[in-house]
Design an enzyme around this catalytic site. Structure first.
Site, PDB file in Angstrom:
ATOM      1  N   GLU A 187       0.844  -1.200   0.000  1.00  0.00           N
ATOM      2  CA  GLU A 187       0.000   0.000   0.000  1.00  0.00           C
ATOM      3  C   GLU A 187       0.886   1.259   0.000  1.00  0.00           C
ATOM      4  OE1 GLU A 187      -2.030   0.484   3.682  1.00  0.00           O
ATOM      5  OE2 GLU A 187      -3.449   1.980   2.913  1.00  0.00           O
ATOM      6  N   HIS A 188       1.829   1.297   0.935  1.00  0.00           N
ATOM      7  CA  HIS A 188       2.790   2.405   1.013  1.00  0.00           C
ATOM      8  C   HIS A 188       4.187   1.863   0.741  1.00  0.00           C
ATOM      9  CE1 HIS A 188      -0.374   3.324   4.114  1.00  0.00           C
ATOM     10  NE2 HIS A 188      -0.445   4.418   3.386  1.00  0.00           N
TER      11      HIS A 188
END
Lengths: 446, 446
Positions: free
Chosen positions: B346-347
């Site tokens: 996601e990050h």
């Protein structure tokens, strides 16, 4: 005969609401059954797939490799096309490619006033699965419309699946597969195909049964895809909905529709043919003309009746026209647009003197065909834009299939020392409200 | 302590696959239950909604209007904010708005060599519903991240729903609602909220019960929305998946994750804090560092242990780090990128000497944070790009929430007489292959 009614009728709202209710294909009732099949594919893998082929397509593949379509056969089918058909397919391919190339999303990098770089990175997905329905529901144009956006996006691995009843495969599909440069095709359809694409297929169960030893490399027979697109029956549509999240999917599509806004400049026989072109697809297809000219309305109704009698797909088209067709009389074209926005048709033809003038009034439609020389059918094959369009009013929130369905975006953030110093206090204040201490620390510690 | 392992370990694949398997929250088992609730909302409307509020939120609204959030209360909450917090929220609002404005999709019209006009029309959806989770799961930043893209898109009707246990509503949510200019909020959460947004609510049942006569105008208490976005628990996520097609939805989101690629230029204490910032969200959150520097790896592991002890959310963060965290040693940064592409976090933080050089290697990540001054937390609040990002590896096929989630595209086709003449034969040939006679006629008759 097609029904004609006016916005001034006392029971207009009731009649219009009946039209709006359209094909309400209820997926909820079949969800448990589709879920069971998907779970079986997840747990039993290839064994489950092979059973599904035996059950639904009535032939007996012995291994995963047996499901693979022979690329030589595809090339052969392409070579056997008549030159005229090959050229027509090539024209379609080139025009579809050229249009989709114009819509390819582009990344960007932007520097803000604090010298921070912010932007977006656009990438193709790695693997795309295209579902091709079997039998009568297969249109070669559909494969082009699904494969070309994936190719424009830059997808390296494009996989096609299709049911092959009695192990028979459509020659046109093979030819179109070769034209699109697809070299990985599988003879499996329905929920089985969607499960295979969404979860991938491991060899372990099959290996065990055959008393071989699965090693780690041979563990994956088929790697799950990232995106599944393509039309299908309600079981396929339900399976796609259920695997959404494991993969991305295009949309949930229903029967085809056309809405036409026409004024006195339109020719009644052309409108009639355009409505029948929609009606011949499917008994559930819907053709709705809205006009401010009552004479045109009556003429179109008569012309529909006349032409209907001559069509080879008369029975289908007639049911569609009688049960799901309508001609609505309105006072002016603004009113016509307002009603059309409620319908949000898959296809919208604007056949008026100044069609571009009406465009700003249109709030929802899959594709908009303007003017007297743009029959909807041109968009089905080779105008360039995609013919996979939102149906059933979903043009209010879905868009045509496109290059973006095969791309992902990533945000880019590269802060400068100055930028971080300048914003760290505000950021820490917000982290405080959410009681996220390490978030705050991570900003203040730099 | 966080596990450390190397790509050269003999059991590397096994360890890495365990990391990849991640939070496999199985929705299938709860689908029947969620389906039953959705069907009940469809058939019993407001009665069903009010029962759900009584059951889950333990208060007793008597009518649909009783669920509405008081806008004066929202304005009051905003006025009561400390100036520091108000300013911080405004900075976040303005930066998020400015970035999203850069990403607003634009329509186009293109004229091809045959004088045909082809293009795309971009429009905001009419109604967007934003789901805001209740209690501890509510972050004011989330409302900004969902509402601002809708506002940039030009959505006129933005509706917010949130559960209010014991009829108590979070003051910060009210303030953020006012800041975002949302004037239609409802006190309903869970599957009930998703059903209400997706199907709309008619008054007829309620009216009947109250022995009033429903007329057509009062028939709709709440009109269905076009798009539903916003995070929620597994019941909300499952309901969103099931109503996909009736409306559009953003994505199916799971626990938060960070992947970090770091070289010797990175500071171990900052990496440790960034990993903990992810871990403090949720026991199921995952923090994975991949580095070519074994000393850095060891230092980070020690620093994580040290800082962990000081955090107020220590228990959560510790479980996340121990069960779902990892530090992986690789030979070089290209290898690190390849592993990271499998994870598709996601990050993604790239904390190396030349982070931009590594960017072309990255094939899948929700948001990419580059360099030494870009802690992931800055992206959670006010960097500008959206913090609603694909989790669980779905960055391989999903994109960050954005303006496009609140827009639709329509294709535009306006053929010239010349264009139609030139292409009608090819089009007719293709229609022949699909046995669609009226399609062919519609092209040839013009």
């Amino acid at each position: 005969m097609i029904q004609i009614f006016s916005i001034q009728d006392s029971d207009f709202t009731k009649k219009f609401n009946v039209l709006l209710s359209r094909a309400n294909t209820d997926m909820h009732t079949i969800i448990p059954q589709v879920l069971t099949t998907l779970e079986d594919i997840k747990t039993r893998g290839i064994d489950s797939l092979l059973e599904l082929v035996r059950q639904y397509d009535r032939w007996n593949p012995k291994c995963f490799g047996c499901l693979k379509i022979d690329n030589n056969q595809a090339e052969e089918a392409y070579r056997k096309l008549t030159p005229k058909l090959r050229d027509s397919l090539q024209i379609a391919y080139d025009r579809i490619y050229a249009f989709h190339d114009l819509t390819k999303p582009k990344g960007f990098l932007h520097t803000d006033s604090l010298n921070n770089i912010l932007g977006q990175h656009v990438l193709p997905v790695q693997r795309a699965g295209i579902y091709v329905p079997g039998g009568k529901a297969f249109y070669p144009s559909s494969l082009l419309m699904n494969a070309i956006p994936a190719k424009v996006a830059g997808v390296k691995e494009i996989i096609m699946t299709t049911p092959t009843p009695d192990n028979h495969i459509n020659e046109l599909l093979l030819a179109a597969m070769h034209l699109c440069g697809i070299t990985e095709g599988y003879k499996i359809g329905g929920v089985g195909a969607i499960g295979m694409l969404a979860y991938g297929i491991g060899s372990n169960l099959w290996h065990k049964k055959n008393q071989e030893i699965a090693n780690e490399d041979s563990d994956v027979l088929f790697k799950k895809v990232d995106v599944i697109t393509g039309p299908g029956n309600i079981f396929v549509a339900t399976a796609k909905k259920l695997v959404f999240g494991e993969v991305n999917i295009d949309m949930i599509a229903g029967p085809s529709e056309i809405g036409i806004i026409a004024d006195t400049s339109a020719k009644s026989n052309l409108l009639a043919i355009d409505m029948l072109a929609q009606a011949e697809h499917d008994e559930m297809a819907s053709s709705i003309l809205i006009t401010d000219n009552i004479d045109l309305a009556r003429e179109v109704a008569i012309k529909i009746d006349e032409k209907l009698a001559t069509l080879s797909r008369k029975t289908i088209a007639e049911k569609s026209i009688n049960n799901r067709g309508a001609i609505i009389i309105v006072e002016n074209l603004i009113q016509a647009s307002m009603l059309m926005n409620e319908i949000a048709p898959e296809h919208l033809e604007i056949v008026t003197k100044e069609p571009l003038n009406l465009l700003p009034q249109i709030k929802a439609a899959g594709a908009i065909f303007l003017g007297h020389y743009t029959p909807e059918a041109i968009g089905d094959y080779l105008a360039g834009p995609n013919h996979t369009l939102p149906t059933g009013g979903s043009a209010k929130f879905f868009s045509p299939l496109g290059v973006e369905n095969f791309c992902t975006k990533s945000s880019i953030i590269a802060f400068s020392q100055e930028g971080l110093q300048n914003l760290s206090e505000a950021c820490a204040t917000l982290a405080d409200t959410e009681s996220l201490e390490a978030h705050k620390l991570s900003v203040l510690a730099r």
